[in-house]
Design a protein around this motif. Structure first.
Motif, PDB file in Angstrom:
ATOM      1  N   ARG A 186     159.755 -16.865 -22.289  1.00  0.00           N
ATOM      2  CA  ARG A 186     158.966 -15.644 -22.088  1.00  0.00           C
ATOM      3  C   ARG A 186     159.397 -14.931 -20.816  1.00  0.00           C
ATOM      4  O   ARG A 186     159.515 -13.716 -20.785  1.00  0.00           O
ATOM      5  N   LYS A 196     152.589  -6.895 -16.479  1.00  0.00           N
ATOM      6  CA  LYS A 196     152.155  -6.666 -17.854  1.00  0.00           C
ATOM      7  C   LYS A 196     153.023  -5.520 -18.369  1.00  0.00           C
ATOM      8  O   LYS A 196     152.574  -4.382 -18.531  1.00  0.00           O
ATOM      9  N   GLY A 234     150.933 -18.244 -25.486  1.00  0.00           N
ATOM     10  CA  GLY A 234     150.879 -16.940 -26.136  1.00  0.00           C
ATOM     11  C   GLY A 234     150.742 -15.851 -25.083  1.00  0.00           C
ATOM     12  O   GLY A 234     151.545 -15.768 -24.165  1.00  0.00           O
ATOM     13  N   MET A 236     148.057 -15.742 -23.181  1.00  0.00           N
ATOM     14  CA  MET A 236     146.954 -16.246 -22.365  1.00  0.00           C
ATOM     15  C   MET A 236     147.486 -17.212 -21.321  1.00  0.00           C
ATOM     16  O   MET A 236     148.541 -17.817 -21.497  1.00  0.00           O
ATOM     17  N   ASN A 237     146.739 -17.407 -20.272  1.00  0.00           N
ATOM     18  CA  ASN A 237     147.031 -18.482 -19.333  1.00  0.00           C
ATOM     19  C   ASN A 237     146.532 -19.777 -19.972  1.00  0.00           C
ATOM     20  O   ASN A 237     145.759 -19.749 -20.916  1.00  0.00           O
ATOM     21  N   LEU A 257     151.795 -14.621 -15.582  1.00  0.00           N
ATOM     22  CA  LEU A 257     150.906 -13.477 -15.465  1.00  0.00           C
ATOM     23  C   LEU A 257     149.631 -13.941 -14.760  1.00  0.00           C
ATOM     24  O   LEU A 257     149.048 -14.957 -15.136  1.00  0.00           O
ATOM     25  N   GLY A 259     146.221 -13.948 -14.539  1.00  0.00           N
ATOM     26  CA  GLY A 259     145.091 -13.564 -15.377  1.00  0.00           C
ATOM     27  C   GLY A 259     143.769 -13.469 -14.622  1.00  0.00           C
ATOM     28  O   GLY A 259     143.475 -14.296 -13.765  1.00  0.00           O
ATOM     29  N   ALA A 301     143.168 -18.883 -21.649  1.00  0.00           N
ATOM     30  CA  ALA A 301     142.222 -17.973 -21.005  1.00  0.00           C
ATOM     31  C   ALA A 301     142.820 -16.578 -20.953  1.00  0.00           C
ATOM     32  O   ALA A 301     143.936 -16.393 -20.473  1.00  0.00           O
ATOM     33  N   GLY A 302     142.080 -15.611 -21.466  1.00  0.00           N
ATOM     34  CA  GLY A 302     142.541 -14.228 -21.442  1.00  0.00           C
ATOM     35  C   GLY A 302     141.420 -13.303 -21.891  1.00  0.00           C
ATOM     36  O   GLY A 302     140.461 -13.758 -22.520  1.00  0.00           O
TER      37      GLY A 302
HETATM   38  C1  LIG Z   1     147.050 -10.334 -20.113  1.00  0.00           C
HETATM   39  C2  LIG Z   1     147.708 -11.672 -20.101  1.00  0.00           C
HETATM   40  C3  LIG Z   1     147.038 -12.845 -19.704  1.00  0.00           C
HETATM   41  C4  LIG Z   1     145.559 -12.898 -19.440  1.00  0.00           C
HETATM   42  O1  LIG Z   1     145.126 -12.082 -18.428  1.00  0.00           O
HETATM   43  P1  LIG Z   1     143.601 -11.648 -18.354  1.00  0.00           P
HETATM   44  O2  LIG Z   1     143.545 -10.808 -17.141  1.00  0.00           O
HETATM   45  O3  LIG Z   1     142.797 -12.865 -18.225  1.00  0.00           O
HETATM   46  O4  LIG Z   1     143.298 -10.910 -19.595  1.00  0.00           O
HETATM   47  C5  LIG Z   1     147.771 -14.016 -19.603  1.00  0.00           C
HETATM   48  N1  LIG Z   1     149.071 -14.060 -19.912  1.00  0.00           N
HETATM   49  C6  LIG Z   1     149.742 -12.974 -20.330  1.00  0.00           C
HETATM   50  C7  LIG Z   1     151.184 -13.096 -20.649  1.00  0.00           C
HETATM   51  C8  LIG Z   1     149.078 -11.755 -20.449  1.00  0.00           C
HETATM   52  O5  LIG Z   1     149.733 -10.690 -20.874  1.00  0.00           O
END
Ligand SMILES: *Cc1c(COP(=O)(O)O)cnc(C)c1O
Length: 356
Positions: A186, A196, A234, A236-237, A257, A259, A301-302
């Motif tokens: 990734r 992002k 995916g 999400m963290n 990222l 999060g 988590a996301g």
């Molecule tokens: C947006 C995202 C997250 C989660 O971030 P949140 O601020 O909790 O929504 C985690 N990993 C990736 C790759 C993301 O794009």
């Protein structure tokens, strides 16, 4: 532009489409509200923001973002409380991250207070779209893309900042099956994984498709160099509970990222006295813990799902099943607190709800 002199032009639709929504069958991100927000960047500054009826936007065939990918986005949500009030979850965090993404992609900054005010204003205009049905929310998608009419590789001089709103229902209903990715990547060190940036998601589709063909929902991304360390799941963290310690990959390297959901979870867990470790976590450590029954919990988590508990982890052809969800005290408690908080039913100890 100082916020005190901010003027937002609002052009309202004649008739709202909110009464036509099929609330019981909302597909994620396919239904949009009556309005959108648009603000152009030209001559080195942001122009007057406008709230407009939701509509197509004209595009020059050489628009630079569709050729070279200067495009970033954010994702956050607004919720309806039983008393009728509408709150947004920690928009200041998204404002800050948006500018970090912008910097990495050579795009202009949107002052944090302006970002938050534009989000607030659009949600206020379309507040009738924030449903009070259980598990429902209004997904907020701020984004920015380069608009120069020029097929030449350099940072664009013009941009559009926009915000869309989309009513959404419950995201994942079942536990997720994930597969540890042994080959594809990734994000690499020095790359754009912390941003992002639109292209990160385009690049993830191909490997994710293989995992889906094998019956998994999502990939667990590993480090680009050796595929030995766990990074995210995916979009999400990812967090694990091993021997009662909440463990998540550290954000020090720029491949992860940062999060808002994960940060909130860490702050809460620490507040509750749960031991938290942000550090490197190897695939081997997780698989060994699963084999010896010490892997008590694993979850993504996301913003979209908030917290997605993992049913099983696939690695080198074997599926490692996690304990029954009723035994997952950490993720169940976090989930209950966060879903309650967003509708005013948990005590907002950290002041995370921002009222519209
Ligand atoms: C947006 C995202 C997250 C989660 O971030 P949140 O601020 O909790 O929504 C985690 N990993 C990736 C790759 C993301 O794009």
């Amino acid at each position: 532009m100082a916020l005190t002199e901010l003027k937002i032009k609002v052009e309202r639709v004649g008739e709202s489409a909110v009464s036509k929504v099929d609330w019981e069958n909302l597909a994620f991100g396919k239904v949009f509200t009556d309005h959108m927000l648009m603000m152009d960047y030209a001559d080195g500054s942001w122009q007057e923001p406008q709230v407009l009826p939701f509509q197509d936007i004209p595009m020059h065939p050489a628009m630079s973002s569709i050729h070279y990918g200067q495009a970033i986005f954010e994702g956050l949500k607004a919720y309806r409380h039983p008393n009728g009030k509408v709150s947004i979850f920690r928009p200041d965090m998204n404002a800050k991250r948006f500018n970090e993404s912008a910097e990495r992609m050579c795009m202009p900054q949107v002052p944090e207070d302006l970002f938050v005010e534009l989000v607030r204003k659009l949600v206020e205009v379309d507040q009738a779209w924030v449903s009070s049905l259980e598990g429902h929310s209004l997904y907020i998608r701020p984004y920015m893309f380069a608009t120069d009419h020029w097929v030449g590789i350099k940072p664009s001089e013009t941009y559009k900042f926009m915000i869309l709103l989309s009513p959404v229902g419950t995201y994942y209903s079942e536990l997720v099956r994930v597969k540890i990715e042994p080959h594809y990547t990734r994000a690499a060190r020095g790359g754009v994984g912390r941003a992002k940036a639109a292209g990160n998601y385009g690049a993830s589709l191909y490997p994710a498709k293989f995992a889906q063909d094998q019956g998994y929902h999502q990939l667990v991304w590993t480090d680009a160099k050796e595929h030995k360390f766990i990074e995210e799941s995916g979009t999400m963290n990812i967090l694990f509970v091993i021997d009662d310690v909440l463990i998540t990959p550290s954000e020090e390297e720029d491949t992860i990222l940062r999060g808002v959901t994960k940060r909130s979870i860490i702050e809460l867990a620490q507040h509750w006295g749960i031991k938290v470790e942000e550090r490197k976590i190897s695939v081997e450590e997780v698989i060994n813990a699963a084999k010896s029954g010490r892997l008590q919990d694993a979850f993504g988590a996301g913003t979209a799902a908030t917290l997605a508990q993992i049913a099983l982890i696939g690695h080198e052809g074997t599926d490692y099943h996690l304990p029954p969800v009723e035994t997952r005290t950490v993720s169940n408690r976090l989930k209950a607190y966060l879903s309650g908080l967003k509708i005013g039913q948990s005590d907002d100890i950290f002041n995370w709800n921002y009222f519209v």
